[in-house]
Design an enzyme around this catalytic site. Structure first.
Site, PDB file in Angstrom:
ATOM      1  N   GLN A   1       0.845  -1.190   0.000  1.00 14.71           N
ATOM      2  CA  GLN A   1       0.000   0.000   0.000  1.00 14.71           C
ATOM      3  C   GLN A   1       0.882   1.241   0.000  1.00 14.71           C
ATOM      4  O   GLN A   1       0.410   2.354  -0.065  1.00 14.71           O
ATOM      5  CB  GLN A   1      -0.869   0.014   1.259  1.00 14.71           C
TER       6      GLN A   1
ATOM      7  N   HIS B   1      -1.462   1.541  -4.271  1.00 15.78           N
ATOM      8  CA  HIS B   1      -1.789   2.976  -4.201  1.00 15.78           C
ATOM      9  C   HIS B   1      -0.860   3.840  -5.047  1.00 15.78           C
ATOM     10  O   HIS B   1      -0.741   5.032  -4.803  1.00 15.78           O
ATOM     11  CB  HIS B   1      -1.766   3.449  -2.738  1.00 15.78           C
TER      12      HIS B   1
HETATM   13  P1  NAD Z   1      -1.396   2.930   8.688  1.00 17.85           P
HETATM   14  O1  NAD Z   1      -0.708   4.241   8.852  1.00 17.85           O
HETATM   15  O2  NAD Z   1      -2.856   2.864   8.684  1.00 17.85           O
HETATM   16  O3  NAD Z   1      -0.878   1.859   9.755  1.00 17.85           O
HETATM   17  C1  NAD Z   1       0.453   1.604   9.945  1.00 17.85           C
HETATM   18  C2  NAD Z   1       0.625   0.343  10.776  1.00 17.85           C
HETATM   19  O4  NAD Z   1       2.016   0.125  10.960  1.00 17.85           O
HETATM   20  C3  NAD Z   1      -0.013   0.382  12.177  1.00 17.85           C
HETATM   21  O5  NAD Z   1      -0.823  -0.758  12.350  1.00 17.85           O
HETATM   22  C4  NAD Z   1       1.181   0.376  13.127  1.00 17.85           C
HETATM   23  O6  NAD Z   1       0.927  -0.306  14.338  1.00 17.85           O
HETATM   24  C5  NAD Z   1       2.220  -0.347  12.276  1.00 17.85           C
HETATM   25  N1  NAD Z   1       3.617  -0.089  12.626  1.00 17.85           N
HETATM   26  C6  NAD Z   1       4.178   1.000  13.223  1.00 17.85           C
HETATM   27  N2  NAD Z   1       5.507   0.834  13.364  1.00 17.85           N
HETATM   28  C7  NAD Z   1       5.810  -0.387  12.839  1.00 17.85           C
HETATM   29  C8  NAD Z   1       7.021  -1.133  12.697  1.00 17.85           C
HETATM   30  N3  NAD Z   1       8.209  -0.653  13.087  1.00 17.85           N
HETATM   31  N4  NAD Z   1       6.945  -2.368  12.135  1.00 17.85           N
HETATM   32  C9  NAD Z   1       5.750  -2.879  11.725  1.00 17.85           C
HETATM   33  N5  NAD Z   1       4.578  -2.210  11.841  1.00 17.85           N
HETATM   34  C10 NAD Z   1       4.609  -0.974  12.386  1.00 17.85           C
HETATM   35  O7  NAD Z   1      -0.789   2.383   7.358  1.00 17.85           O
HETATM   36  P2  NAD Z   1      -1.489   1.579   6.262  1.00 17.85           P
HETATM   37  O8  NAD Z   1      -2.376   0.556   6.849  1.00 17.85           O
HETATM   38  O9  NAD Z   1      -0.426   1.154   5.369  1.00 17.85           O
HETATM   39  O10 NAD Z   1      -2.447   2.628   5.516  1.00 17.85           O
HETATM   40  C11 NAD Z   1      -2.140   3.972   5.293  1.00 17.85           C
HETATM   41  C12 NAD Z   1      -2.104   4.350   3.816  1.00 17.85           C
HETATM   42  O11 NAD Z   1      -1.303   5.511   3.729  1.00 17.85           O
HETATM   43  C13 NAD Z   1      -1.414   3.367   2.962  1.00 17.85           C
HETATM   44  O12 NAD Z   1      -2.338   2.799   2.168  1.00 17.85           O
HETATM   45  C14 NAD Z   1      -0.397   4.150   2.127  1.00 17.85           C
HETATM   46  O13 NAD Z   1      -0.896   4.391   0.840  1.00 17.85           O
HETATM   47  C15 NAD Z   1      -0.282   5.470   2.759  1.00 17.85           C
HETATM   48  N6  NAD Z   1       1.029   5.746   3.381  1.00 17.85           N
HETATM   49  C16 NAD Z   1       2.169   5.312   2.780  1.00 17.85           C
HETATM   50  C17 NAD Z   1       3.392   5.553   3.358  1.00 17.85           C
HETATM   51  C18 NAD Z   1       4.631   5.055   2.668  1.00 17.85           C
HETATM   52  O14 NAD Z   1       4.641   4.930   1.451  1.00 17.85           O
HETATM   53  N7  NAD Z   1       5.677   4.697   3.420  1.00 17.85           N
HETATM   54  C19 NAD Z   1       3.459   6.245   4.576  1.00 17.85           C
HETATM   55  C20 NAD Z   1       2.259   6.698   5.166  1.00 17.85           C
HETATM   56  C21 NAD Z   1       1.047   6.416   4.552  1.00 17.85           C
END
Ligand code: NAD
Ligand code: ZN
Length: 252
Positions: free
Chosen positions: A101, A119
């Site tokens: 995602q 996404h």
């Molecule tokens: P989310 O923000 O809804 O949830 C993130 C999850 O990661 C939480 O359940 C949290 O407990 C967990 N987490 C935190 N630290 C962690 C670690 N060190 N190891 C493993 N897990 C950990 O994210 P989502 O469910 O992916 O949905 C948010 C949407 O936002 C995504 O679909 C994406 O498109 C977008 N997004 C992307 C990025 C990126 O590209 N890195 C960053 C932020 C949001």
């Protein structure tokens, strides 16, 4: 924890088709914040700023935020041990595909080859008029909003047309190809490795549920329980993705 990691490793070793399903949590240890949770971006910003209507209405304001939230941060980020372990497991023939995602390109940077970007990605920009694609590295983001070089040259528009990051804004559909390939994985996989996702983003969150309905075993890695944990997860490994994935990969 050790026993659970061992259980997961055994399952992965005997799997014929493991699919990784990752969310923002897999990139936290690369320095990219999540949307939800304590240090999440939604604690500071209003999610409606990433609505597609807002982008078209206020392109300059919207781009300023997008650059600050994504481009400035992701540019500096490097794959962490979790991304690297996933890529190694593909080389070993265990992982057949990654559905992410995330829009940060870190699975590919770590060496993963089959990656479905549910996404979209920050790596490409698309012209909102002629639909030409650009590699984001070739576009100057010091002057916002960026515009299409091709449209600028054509007599139709003097200003050029607005470029949009090729990721999915709220209010936009999921790209057809990524959607079809990701849902197909739910049929193909015997094991789903769910890493760092809250499971609250639709329609992506349906994919592991469908996989479970088709008989896949679900291994989940997250420091906090998600909406999958008590509903569909078979082995819950409570911890940070980098540590847990390195431990798993070491034993494979
Ligand atoms: P989310 O923000 O809804 O949830 C993130 C999850 O990661 C939480 O359940 C949290 O407990 C967990 N987490 C935190 N630290 C962690 C670690 N060190 N190891 C493993 N897990 C950990 O994210 P989502 O469910 O992916 O949905 C948010 C949407 O936002 C995504 O679909 C994406 O498109 C977008 N997004 C992307 C990025 C990126 O590209 N890195 C960053 C932020 C949001
Ligand atoms: Zn154009």
């Amino acid at each position: 924890m050790k026993a659970k990691i061992q259980e997961a490793t055994e399952l992965l070793r005997s799997s014929k088709h493991t699919t990784v399903f990752s969310g923002a949590g897999v990139s936290v240890e690369s320095g990219i914040p999540t949307f939800r949770g304590e240090a999440g971006l939604w604690e500071k910003y209003d999610p409606s700023l990433l609505q597609i209507q807002y982008f078209h209405q206020y392109p300059e304001r919207s781009w300023k935020l997008i650059k600050e939230l994504f481009y400035d941060v992701i540019e500096r980020a490097r794959p962490n041990p979790a991304h690297i372990a996933v890529a190694r497991m593909e080389e070993m023939g265990i992982v057949k595909a990654v559905i992410t995602q995330n829009i940060d390109n870190l699975h590919q940077e770590a060496g993963s080859k089959i990656v479905y970007e549910f996404h979209g990605t920050v790596k490409r920009l698309v012209c909102t008029k002629c639909e030409k694609y650009y590699d984001s590295g070739t576009i100057d983001l010091s002057r916002l909003p960026p515009t299409c070089l091709y449209c600028k040259q054509s007599p139709v528009s003097e200003q050029g047309s607005l470029l949009k990051p090729d990721f999915v804004f709220f209010g936009e559909p999921i790209p057809d190809e990524a959607r079809a390939s990701s849902f197909a994985e739910a049929n193909l996989a015997d094991t789903f490795l769910v890493i760092g996702t809250s499971g609250e983003v639709m329609p992506a969150c349906h994919i592991p549920v469908l996989a479970k309905q088709h008989g896949a075993k679900i291994i989940e890695i997250n420091p906090n329980p998600s909406s999958f944990s008590s509903a569909i997860t078979d082995i819950f490994l409570q911890g940070q993705a980098g540590y847990v994935m390195s431990e798993i990969q070491k034993d494979l």
